[in-house]
Design an enzyme around this catalytic site. Structure first.
Site, PDB file in Angstrom:
ATOM      1  N   ASP A   1     -71.247  -6.916 -53.202  1.00 20.44           N
ATOM      2  CA  ASP A   1     -71.856  -8.169 -53.679  1.00 20.44           C
ATOM      3  C   ASP A   1     -72.237  -7.981 -55.133  1.00 20.44           C
ATOM      4  OD1 ASP A   1     -73.232 -10.694 -51.856  1.00 20.44           O
ATOM      5  OD2 ASP A   1     -73.783 -10.537 -53.984  1.00 20.44           O
TER       6      ASP A   1
ATOM      7  N   ARG B   1     -79.707  -7.273 -53.803  1.00 22.34           N
ATOM      8  CA  ARG B   1     -79.279  -7.351 -52.396  1.00 22.34           C
ATOM      9  C   ARG B   1     -78.655  -6.012 -51.958  1.00 22.34           C
ATOM     10  NH1 ARG B   1     -76.873 -12.437 -49.279  1.00 22.34           N
ATOM     11  NH2 ARG B   1     -78.925 -13.165 -49.828  1.00 22.34           N
TER      12      ARG B   1
ATOM     13  N   THR C   1     -65.551 -20.908 -45.902  1.00 21.63           N
ATOM     14  CA  THR C   1     -65.048 -22.235 -45.533  1.00 21.63           C
ATOM     15  C   THR C   1     -64.524 -22.914 -46.786  1.00 21.63           C
ATOM     16  OG1 THR C   1     -66.732 -22.312 -43.811  1.00 21.63           O
ATOM     17  CG2 THR C   1     -65.719 -24.419 -44.449  1.00 21.63           C
TER      18      THR C   1
ATOM     19  N   PHE D   1     -66.714 -18.796 -37.490  1.00 18.65           N
ATOM     20  CA  PHE D   1     -67.402 -19.819 -36.695  1.00 18.65           C
ATOM     21  C   PHE D   1     -68.775 -19.358 -36.211  1.00 18.65           C
ATOM     22  CE2 PHE D   1     -62.888 -20.768 -36.410  1.00 18.65           C
ATOM     23  CZ  PHE D   1     -62.861 -22.140 -36.640  1.00 18.65           C
TER      24      PHE D   1
ATOM     25  N   LYS E   1     -61.717 -25.261 -39.530  1.00 14.96           N
ATOM     26  CA  LYS E   1     -63.152 -24.985 -39.677  1.00 14.96           C
ATOM     27  C   LYS E   1     -63.922 -26.275 -40.000  1.00 14.96           C
ATOM     28  CE  LYS E   1     -67.093 -23.073 -40.447  1.00 14.96           C
ATOM     29  NZ  LYS E   1     -67.967 -22.513 -39.429  1.00 14.96           N
TER      30      LYS E   1
ATOM     31  N   GLY F   1     -82.893 -34.915 -32.365  1.00  8.39           N
ATOM     32  CA  GLY F   1     -83.903 -34.278 -33.209  1.00  8.39           C
ATOM     33  C   GLY F   1     -83.948 -34.932 -34.569  1.00  8.39           C
TER      34      GLY F   1
ATOM     35  N   CYS G   1     -74.167 -25.254 -43.472  1.00 15.43           N
ATOM     36  CA  CYS G   1     -72.776 -25.605 -43.161  1.00 15.43           C
ATOM     37  C   CYS G   1     -72.523 -27.087 -42.900  1.00 15.43           C
ATOM     38  CB  CYS G   1     -72.296 -24.768 -41.983  1.00 15.43           C
ATOM     39  SG  CYS G   1     -72.124 -23.033 -42.413  1.00 15.43           S
TER      40      CYS G   1
ATOM     41  N   ARG H   1     -81.640 -23.696 -46.169  1.00 11.81           N
ATOM     42  CA  ARG H   1     -80.718 -24.615 -46.844  1.00 11.81           C
ATOM     43  C   ARG H   1     -80.577 -25.923 -46.066  1.00 11.81           C
ATOM     44  NH1 ARG H   1     -75.882 -20.344 -48.163  1.00 11.81           N
ATOM     45  NH2 ARG H   1     -76.599 -19.414 -46.228  1.00 11.81           N
TER      46      ARG H   1
HETATM   47  P1  NAD Z   1     -74.389 -16.660 -48.776  1.00 12.77           P
HETATM   48  O1  NAD Z   1     -74.821 -17.511 -49.893  1.00 12.77           O
HETATM   49  O2  NAD Z   1     -75.396 -16.157 -47.786  1.00 12.77           O
HETATM   50  O3  NAD Z   1     -73.605 -15.382 -49.331  1.00 12.77           O
HETATM   51  C1  NAD Z   1     -72.620 -15.419 -50.316  1.00 12.77           C
HETATM   52  C2  NAD Z   1     -72.702 -14.122 -51.120  1.00 12.77           C
HETATM   53  O4  NAD Z   1     -71.578 -14.025 -51.979  1.00 12.77           O
HETATM   54  C3  NAD Z   1     -73.930 -14.034 -52.028  1.00 12.77           C
HETATM   55  O5  NAD Z   1     -74.670 -12.880 -51.707  1.00 12.77           O
HETATM   56  C4  NAD Z   1     -73.333 -13.944 -53.447  1.00 12.77           C
HETATM   57  O6  NAD Z   1     -74.084 -13.105 -54.309  1.00 12.77           O
HETATM   58  C5  NAD Z   1     -71.977 -13.348 -53.162  1.00 12.77           C
HETATM   59  N1  NAD Z   1     -70.958 -13.575 -54.200  1.00 12.77           N
HETATM   60  C6  NAD Z   1     -70.623 -14.711 -54.855  1.00 12.77           C
HETATM   61  N2  NAD Z   1     -69.607 -14.489 -55.694  1.00 12.77           N
HETATM   62  C7  NAD Z   1     -69.270 -13.184 -55.585  1.00 12.77           C
HETATM   63  C8  NAD Z   1     -68.282 -12.362 -56.173  1.00 12.77           C
HETATM   64  N3  NAD Z   1     -67.383 -12.838 -57.065  1.00 12.77           N
HETATM   65  N4  NAD Z   1     -68.239 -11.055 -55.820  1.00 12.77           N
HETATM   66  C9  NAD Z   1     -69.099 -10.573 -54.921  1.00 12.77           C
HETATM   67  N5  NAD Z   1     -70.051 -11.298 -54.310  1.00 12.77           N
HETATM   68  C10 NAD Z   1     -70.133 -12.594 -54.639  1.00 12.77           C
HETATM   69  O7  NAD Z   1     -73.257 -17.499 -48.012  1.00 12.77           O
HETATM   70  P2  NAD Z   1     -72.902 -17.499 -46.453  1.00 12.77           P
HETATM   71  O8  NAD Z   1     -73.876 -18.327 -45.706  1.00 12.77           O
HETATM   72  O9  NAD Z   1     -72.635 -16.109 -46.026  1.00 12.77           O
HETATM   73  O10 NAD Z   1     -71.531 -18.308 -46.478  1.00 12.77           O
HETATM   74  C11 NAD Z   1     -70.330 -17.741 -46.985  1.00 12.77           C
HETATM   75  C12 NAD Z   1     -69.171 -18.621 -46.566  1.00 12.77           C
HETATM   76  O11 NAD Z   1     -69.041 -18.620 -45.144  1.00 12.77           O
HETATM   77  C13 NAD Z   1     -69.312 -20.094 -46.950  1.00 12.77           C
HETATM   78  O12 NAD Z   1     -68.066 -20.606 -47.263  1.00 12.77           O
HETATM   79  C14 NAD Z   1     -69.839 -20.731 -45.681  1.00 12.77           C
HETATM   80  O13 NAD Z   1     -69.510 -22.094 -45.597  1.00 12.77           O
HETATM   81  C15 NAD Z   1     -69.120 -19.942 -44.631  1.00 12.77           C
HETATM   82  N6  NAD Z   1     -69.793 -19.892 -43.328  1.00 12.77           N
HETATM   83  C16 NAD Z   1     -71.140 -19.736 -43.256  1.00 12.77           C
HETATM   84  C17 NAD Z   1     -71.761 -19.666 -42.014  1.00 12.77           C
HETATM   85  C18 NAD Z   1     -73.266 -19.511 -41.896  1.00 12.77           C
HETATM   86  O14 NAD Z   1     -73.778 -19.739 -40.807  1.00 12.77           O
HETATM   87  N7  NAD Z   1     -73.983 -19.143 -42.944  1.00 12.77           N
HETATM   88  C19 NAD Z   1     -71.000 -19.746 -40.852  1.00 12.77           C
HETATM   89  C20 NAD Z   1     -69.615 -19.872 -40.959  1.00 12.77           C
HETATM   90  C21 NAD Z   1     -69.027 -19.948 -42.212  1.00 12.77           C
END
Ligand code: NAD
Length: 437
Positions: free
Chosen positions: A30, A35, A124, A154, A209, A258, A265, A333
């Protein structure tokens, strides 16, 4: 297999830890140095049940490590997962912001060597992003031997590890057999487990998705509309949801009314789907309606609270239980609390809130709320107590203690956790969502 995971947020960290648990050697990378430092110190930057033990175990056993250096993460990796954020664009038009994806693709491109590597998009992303990633990499590094695949995630926050380790299905978008084989090897423990795999084109995987999230959002908006209709006609949504949910074609999950869906998401993915549809001259009127109904539902909750308080929030003290968009996560969020609480504050209410995990982040966004230690402190001296997120610890509250500490025993249950009759017997005025009084 050596695997690199780019982006160590909710999805990246959970995926990395679970893939390590499958037996792969995973390096999570990351850009956010604090982090990675926290993870290296043995801390976990997010709250997700069971994640601390899973990470600690796999670090201890030498299969999981963390870095800010992409070259280190990709050293010897046959697969590179992209799990960076894809939020809505800041301009507010609903389009997914792909800046982080393209940045990651460009950085990965520069580090690809002669060894065949599969770049797997787990974030996504709109249809066409995989092709774009391939173009970016091919242009930046014409000699690289690679494929791009789509493997949408998912998992649900709060149950992320089980969802990853025992998914309902795994969707894999590839355009050749060589890439499919690498993904099959990655997910081999799940193949052995008889998990259904849907192997399809990259475009279909990408869209699946958004389609899944849009359908779930529609289901929530549908039951919210039914709850509102129940209130209008004097029916009860809880037995109604059971009556329809027992039909196998409908299914009982996601039929809980609710304050509207939130989280990282559904709000962004429904909007992104609408933009994808528009851009391709197609429409998605059902999803459009789900989005509208959801926005209206939050407003309806504000009115519900106001009406229960006799028409005005001004000068009232409102206790609130729960801030996060759902239990078992610290994710704030798009939480409905971020719409509802500022409206109450603006109308002159004092808002005293408790949440097991979300208070730190909420305090930074809504400093005007009073943050308290537990549910009983939230209720103390309150004119109303609003249950906003159904954390387990709010499910069996000492009703007598609550009632005695409140100024007025008014309980507004926006998650229908409690039974109206039981609450009335306990001396409360009870307001639910779509319930008979
Ligand atoms: P998040 O914001 O928690 O994490 C994303 C991470 O990516 C951050 O820590 C950021 O610093 C890092 N990042 C950004 N650019 C970078 C780069 N060039 N190199 C290295 N690190 C980098 O996001 P998330 O909730 O984990 O979601 C990630 C993806 O997964 C999104 O597309 C989301 O829609 C999808 N998704 C999320 C969930 C969920 O429940 N959170 C579920 C399914 C899918």
């Amino acid at each position: 297999m050596n695997i690199a995971v780019v982006g160590t947020g909710y999805v990246g960290l959970v995926s990395g830890a679970c893939l390590a648990e499958f037996g792969h050697r995973v390096v999570c990378m990351d850009k956010a140095a604090e982090r990675i430092e926290e993870l290296r110190r043995g801390g976990i930057p997010i709250y997700e049940p069971g994640l601390d033990e899973l990470v600690a175990k796999n670090v201890r056993e030498g299969r999981l490590s963390f870095t800010t250096d992409l070259a280190e993460a990709m050293d010897g990796a046959r697969a590179v997962f992209i799990a960076v954020g894809t939020p809505s664009q800041r301009r507010g038009n609903g389009y997914a912001d792909l800046t982080y994806i393209y940045q990651a693709a460009a950085e990965i491109a520069g580090l690809l060597g002669n060894e065949y590597t599969v770049i797997i998009d787990k974030s996504t992303v709109p249809v066409g992003t995989g092709r774009q990633v391939r173009r970016i990499i091919a242009e930046a590094n014409p000699r690289a031997d690679f494929d791009v695949a789509s493997n949408p995630e998912f998992l649900r926050e709060g149950a992320a590890i089980t969802d990853f380790m025992r998914p309902d299905r795994v969707v894999i978008g590839v355009d050749n057999e060589r890439a499919a084989e690498v993904l099959q090897e990655i997910y081999n423990p799940l193949y052995l487990n008889a998990t259904p795999f849907v192997v399809t084109s990259i475009e279909t995987a990408e869209l699946s998705k958004y389609a899944a999230n849009a359908f779930l959002a529609m289901k929530i908006s549908f039951i919210n509309e039914m709850a509102n209709l129940c209130e209008a006609v004097g029916a009860d949504v809880k037995p109604l949801a059971r009556a329809i949910g027992l039909d196998g074609r409908i299914g009982g999950k996601f039929l809980h009314p609710g304050p509207g869906y939130g989280g990282s998401c559904f709000p962004k993915d429904t909007l992104a789907l609408l933009r994808i549809a528009q851009e391709h001259g197609s429409s998605s009127r059902l999803v459009e309606a789900a989005v509208e109904v959801n926005a209206a539902q939050k407003g309806r909750m504000i009115k519900k609270i106001r009406d229960a308080l006799g028409g005005s929030e001004a000068g009232k003290t409102i206790g609130v239980l729960g801030l996060t968009f759902k239990p078992e996560t610290d994710d704030m969020r798009e939480a409905p609390s971020l719409t509802i609480l500022p409206a109450l504050l603006e109308k002159g209410a004092t808002v005293q809130v408790h949440d097991p995990q979300g208070m730190k982040e909420a305090a930074a966004i809504m400093p005007a709320c009073r943050y308290v230690e537990n549910a009983y402190e939230a209720a103390a001296g309150a004119d109303a107590l609003v249950l906003l997120t159904e954390w387990n610890q709010y499910r069996a509250l000492d009703l007598q203690r609550l009632r005695e500490s409140m100024k007025t025993p008014l309980f507004i249950d926006l998650r229908n956790v409690y039974e109206p009759e039981k609450m009335t017997d306990a001396g409360f005025t009870y307001v639910g969502v779509g319930r008979l009084k």
